[in-house]
Every structure is written in structure tokens, then in C-alpha cells.
Design a protein around this motif. Structure first.
Motif, mmCIF file in Angstrom:
data_model
loop_
_atom_site.group_PDB
_atom_site.id
_atom_site.type_symbol
_atom_site.label_atom_id
_atom_site.label_comp_id
_atom_site.label_asym_id
_atom_site.label_seq_id
_atom_site.Cartn_x
_atom_site.Cartn_y
_atom_site.Cartn_z
ATOM 1 N N PRO A 42 -3.297 3.162 -3.627
ATOM 2 C CA PRO A 42 -4.357 3.791 -2.827
ATOM 3 C C PRO A 42 -3.798 4.419 -1.561
ATOM 4 O O PRO A 42 -2.936 3.847 -0.894
ATOM 5 N N GLY A 43 -4.330 5.590 -1.221
ATOM 6 C CA GLY A 43 -3.943 6.249 0.025
ATOM 7 C C GLY A 43 -5.186 6.560 0.838
ATOM 8 O O GLY A 43 -5.719 7.664 0.749
ATOM 9 N N GLY A 44 -5.648 5.599 1.616
ATOM 10 C CA GLY A 44 -6.868 5.794 2.388
ATOM 11 C C GLY A 44 -6.669 6.624 3.636
ATOM 12 O O GLY A 44 -7.634 7.040 4.282
ATOM 13 N N SER A 45 -5.421 6.887 3.997
ATOM 14 C CA SER A 45 -5.089 7.702 5.165
ATOM 15 C C SER A 45 -3.680 8.224 4.966
ATOM 16 O O SER A 45 -2.950 7.782 4.058
ATOM 17 N N LEU A 46 -3.266 9.125 5.835
ATOM 18 C CA LEU A 46 -1.912 9.662 5.747
ATOM 19 C C LEU A 46 -0.876 8.554 5.931
ATOM 20 O O LEU A 46 0.144 8.507 5.224
ATOM 21 N N GLU A 47 -1.126 7.630 6.862
ATOM 22 C CA GLU A 47 -0.206 6.514 7.077
ATOM 23 C C GLU A 47 -0.084 5.654 5.818
ATOM 24 O O GLU A 47 1.016 5.247 5.429
ATOM 25 N N LYS A 100 -3.019 0.915 -11.821
ATOM 26 C CA LYS A 100 -3.727 1.336 -10.613
ATOM 27 C C LYS A 100 -4.057 0.150 -9.706
ATOM 28 O O LYS A 100 -4.622 -0.850 -10.156
ATOM 29 N N ILE A 101 -3.746 0.295 -8.430
ATOM 30 C CA ILE A 101 -4.079 -0.694 -7.410
ATOM 31 C C ILE A 101 -5.280 -0.191 -6.622
ATOM 32 O O ILE A 101 -5.287 0.941 -6.137
ATOM 33 N N GLU A 102 -6.293 -1.023 -6.502
ATOM 34 C CA GLU A 102 -7.494 -0.675 -5.721
ATOM 35 C C GLU A 102 -7.226 -0.923 -4.245
ATOM 36 O O GLU A 102 -6.435 -1.789 -3.894
ATOM 37 N N GLY A 103 -7.903 -0.153 -3.353
ATOM 38 C CA GLY A 103 -7.799 -0.521 -1.952
ATOM 39 C C GLY A 103 -7.634 0.585 -0.942
ATOM 40 O O GLY A 103 -6.847 0.458 -0.006
ATOM 41 N N ALA A 131 -10.144 -5.398 -5.616
ATOM 42 C CA ALA A 131 -11.522 -5.875 -5.633
ATOM 43 C C ALA A 131 -12.221 -5.466 -6.926
ATOM 44 O O ALA A 131 -11.981 -4.393 -7.473
ATOM 45 N N MET A 132 -13.104 -6.341 -7.386
ATOM 46 C CA MET A 132 -13.901 -6.095 -8.593
ATOM 47 C C MET A 132 -15.352 -5.908 -8.182
ATOM 48 O O MET A 132 -15.882 -6.657 -7.365
#
Length: 408
Positions: free
Chosen positions: A9-14, A249-252, A169-170
Motif C-alpha cells: 500500500p502507498g497511502g502517501s508519497l513517503e 497484496k498487503i492491505e493498509g 484488515a478484514m
């Protein structure tokens, strides 16, 4: 056997850069619209371009999530959105809705289309139909077992890729298509605004006794009746590979960079360990311990080995297990002096035992013996947010390495 893609997961550039640095083969991100994770920081156009360059320069891929279920007033805006992102160079776009799929084919047919888990693909005929329409990957529903996944691989064309969640998370609802949030909080989960009412504590009210709240028990284990454990399949890499899954795939996307670094690093090492010698492979229990050092709920294998039972739910609390804190991030390291320049993330002090994680290497432990502030003066602790700290480390470290400490 072909080594599967590790998708982070890439929730932001960091977080995108962290995922790439710690071993992800690909990252999925969301723009400021049309993504199902509005709680994530998400990407502006400028961030998208920088993230794509960072990944592509390192031979990695970036997928864009555009998997909301749109209403009529979303259509024109989505068409403009595709016009904007088309020239950027994304390696795939995740779609749930058939109409948005059609727009992608009309406006950007050169970009591979991945069918999101939100489309509820739990049978091979559904996946085959998407393939015939032009999709090149299907993200299967979390309700799939190993047996069913094997049938997917057997029935689908070889060039149809299968992506499956292996960690995170499920959702209590069917492949995430939930209406609870919309009814109870006015926030549409299918458009990215989920309020997570499945994690709330519920009580029962009888129609003729308003105001009398009776606790809801299930076998006397508690009241968080919708609260699923987190998925964790790191102990089952061989089975995942043999099932024919193309992408793990990793959630998050709303998790922290520390979470991304730790989870991606653990799966990277374990996948590589398996492929180095499949016949003699044994699981390294240390990697499971690593995954217990991030914020998480108790772990489960979900539906992979059959339908979950009452042991896959957490009835007593909706809170996370948090046994470790991220306390600092390395900004620079002087090889001659062995001094690292750090940015503080949580308070730490002289005498603390810490662990340092970094890309491509096992973590190491050390005890902090001395620290200095930005002015070069000795300090006993680092109590201020994002303050600069200089500290001797016992082994070489690289920029982006993270310091963690067990909770006291």
C-alpha cells in the motif's frame, strides 16, 4: 515457478518510497478522488509523478486505484480524471464499476485494467468475463479458499493475472461492499468514506423498552460482534505460490510508514527465502514475530482454509495490539564517526534498548549510551516532536532506517 509480485500500500508519497525501499515489487496508490481510502493522505498530481519516477527508476510498478462505485454526478469528473492521469505512465488502474471500466477502455486502452476486489470476483466465470472485456488482472474477493483459487488458475487464460490479499484488515461485509456506514453515519463506504461501524460496541434495545440497553453476547465473549481479526498469511507462502497467485497484496493505505516497512520487509524476506530453496524451505518464525511488532489485531488465515468460525472474530475489544513504538527515523549517517542523524517520532532516552530496521538487512538491537541535540549539546532524552538528534549506532545504518522500542 515464477516469483509472485509483492504489492504494497502507498497511502502517501513517503509510504510509497518506504514500500519500494523495503522490498515491494509494486505499490498501489489513490488520487485525491475516486479512491476507496479518502482517509489516506493520497496523491496530488505532482506526488503521482514523483512517485512514479521513484518506482520506475528502481524497476518497480505503480497501480492507481479508482475503484469507487460512482453516482451519475461522478461520471464527467472521472472522464476528466482519466485524461489527466493517462500520460503519467501508470502500470495499471484498479476499477470496480462496469461503467468506469468502459470509460477506461475508451480513453486509455493502453493502461492495463485490474478489476478490484470490490467487484466481488469469487468465481472463475466472472473473472473470465472481465478478461473477455479487456481486463488483465482480477483482485479476488477475500472470501476465496485455496481450493477455489486453484480452480481459478486452472480455468483462466495463462495471461490473466490473479491478485489476492495476504495481509491486513478484514472487512465484515461481503468483499468490502458495506452499507452500515452509509446508514449509521451518512458516510458512503463504497465511495471511500467508511466510518468503520463494524468496529463499534453494540447493545440490544427491545422495541417497547427504549433506553434500556442490554449487552449483546456471543457465547459470553463480548459485544464487538462484527470485529474481524487481521489477515496474516506469512506462514503459508508455499501454498499461496502453488495456488497460482500472481500478486500478493498487503492491505493498509491508512497505516503508518513504519507499518509498511515492517510488513513489506517480513514478506520480502520470507518470499525470497522460499524461492531460494523451495524443496528444503521451512518458515522462519522470526518473521511472524516481526509482524507482531506493528499495530495489529489478532491474526487469522481468513477464508483460505475454509469458512472462518467464531475464532476469527475479536469479541472483547476493537482496539489494536501495539507493543512497539516508532521512536526515530535516520536522516543521515557518518561512516567515519558512526554517528546517525535522526528525526524524533516518539520520546526516547539514554539507556533505552532499541531495535533498528532497514531495507535488505535483519534488524539489530542496541542500547542508547549517549545523544546530542542539534547544537551538539549532550541530552538525556528526546522529548520533542521531530527534533533532530545525533546518536552513535553500533552498526552502519542507511537513510530511512527506523528505530523502534518496546512499550514500557
Amino acid at each position: 515457478m515464477e516469483k509472485p509480485e509483492l504489492l504494497a500500500p502507498g497511502g502517501s508519497l513517503e509510504k510509497l518510497k518506504t514500500a519500494i525501499d523495503f522490498g515491494a515489487d509494486a505499490v498501489y496508490i489513490g488520487g485525491e478522488a475516486f479512491s476507496l481510502r479518502v482517509a489516506a493522505e493520497n496523491f496530488s498530481k505532482e506526488d503521482m509523478l514523483e512517485g512514479l519516477k521513484y518506482a520506475h527508476d528502481r524497476g518497480k510498478k505503480v497501480y492507481l486505484t479508482a475503484n469507487i462505485f460512482p453516482h451519475n454526478d461522478d461520471i464527467a469528473e472521472f472522464e476528466n480524471f482519466i485524461d489527466e492521469i493517462r500520460p503519467m505512465g501508470f502500470d495499471g488502474v484498479l476499477i470496480s464499476d462496469l461503467g468506469m471500466f468502459d470509460i477506461m477502455r475508451e480513453k486509455a486502452q493502453e493502461i492495463p485494467i485490474h478489476v478490484s476486489t470490490q467487484a466481488n470476483n469469487i468465481n472463475w466465470r466472472s473473472a473470465l468475463m472481465w478478461y473477455k472485456l479487456g481486463a488483465r488482472r482480477v483482485v479476488v474477493g477475500r472470501e476465496m479458499s485455496f481450493k477455489e483459487l486453484g480452480e481459478f488458475r486452472e480455468k483462466l487464460p495463462e495471461d490473466m493475472e490473479i491478485e489476492a490479499f495476504v495481509h491486513g484488515a478484514m472487512c465484515i461485509s461481503y468483499s468490502g461492499r458495506c452499507l452500515l456506514s452509509n446508514y449509521m453515519a451518512g458516510r458512503d463506504a463504497n465511495r471511500g468514506h467508511c466510518a468503520h461501524p463494524c468496529r463499534w460496541n453494540y447493545a440490544l434495545v427491545e422495541e417497547k423498552r427504549p433506553g434500556e440497553y442490554m449487552p449483546v453476547f456471543e457465547n459470553e465473549r463480548g459485544t464487538f460482534i462484527f470485529n474481524s481479526k487481521d489477515l496474516c498469511m506469512i506462514e503459508h507462502i508455499p501454498e499461496l505460490v502453488k495456488a497460482g497467485i500472481t500478486s500478493f497484496k498487503i492491505e493498509g493505505r491508512v497505516k503508518t510508514p513504519y507499518y509498511v516497512a515492517t510488513v513489506v520487509g517480513a514478506y520480502r524476506r520470507e518470499i525470497d527465502r522460499y524461492f531460494a530453496d523451495p524443496e528444503n524451505y521451512t518458515f522462519n518464525e522470526e518473521e511472524y514475530s516481526e509482524l507482531c511488532k506493528v499495530s495489529h489485531r489478532p491474526y487469522t488465515t481468513g477464508f483460505y482454509y475454509g469458512k472462518p468460525d467464531e475464532n476469527s472474530q475479536v469479541y472483547t475489544s476493537s482496539s489494536y495490539i501495539r507493543d512497539y513504538d516508532l521512536v526515530g527515523v535516520v536522516e543521515d549517517y557518518d561512516e567515519k564517526t558512526g554517528i546517525a542523524r535522526l528525526t524524533q517520532r516518539n520520546k526516547f532516552s539514554v539507556g533505552d534498548e532499541i531495535e533498528i530496521i532497514q531495507p535488505g538487512k535483519p534488524y539489530f538491537k542496541m542500547t542508547i549510551t549517549s545523544m546530542r541535540n542539534e547544537e551538539g549539546l549532550p541530552i538525556e532524552s528526546a522529548p520533542h516532536a521531530v527534533m533532530t538528534v545525533y546518536m552513535a549506532v553500533t552498526e552502519p545504518v542507511m537513510k530511512g532506517a527506523m528505530l523502534r522500542r518496546a512499550k514500557k
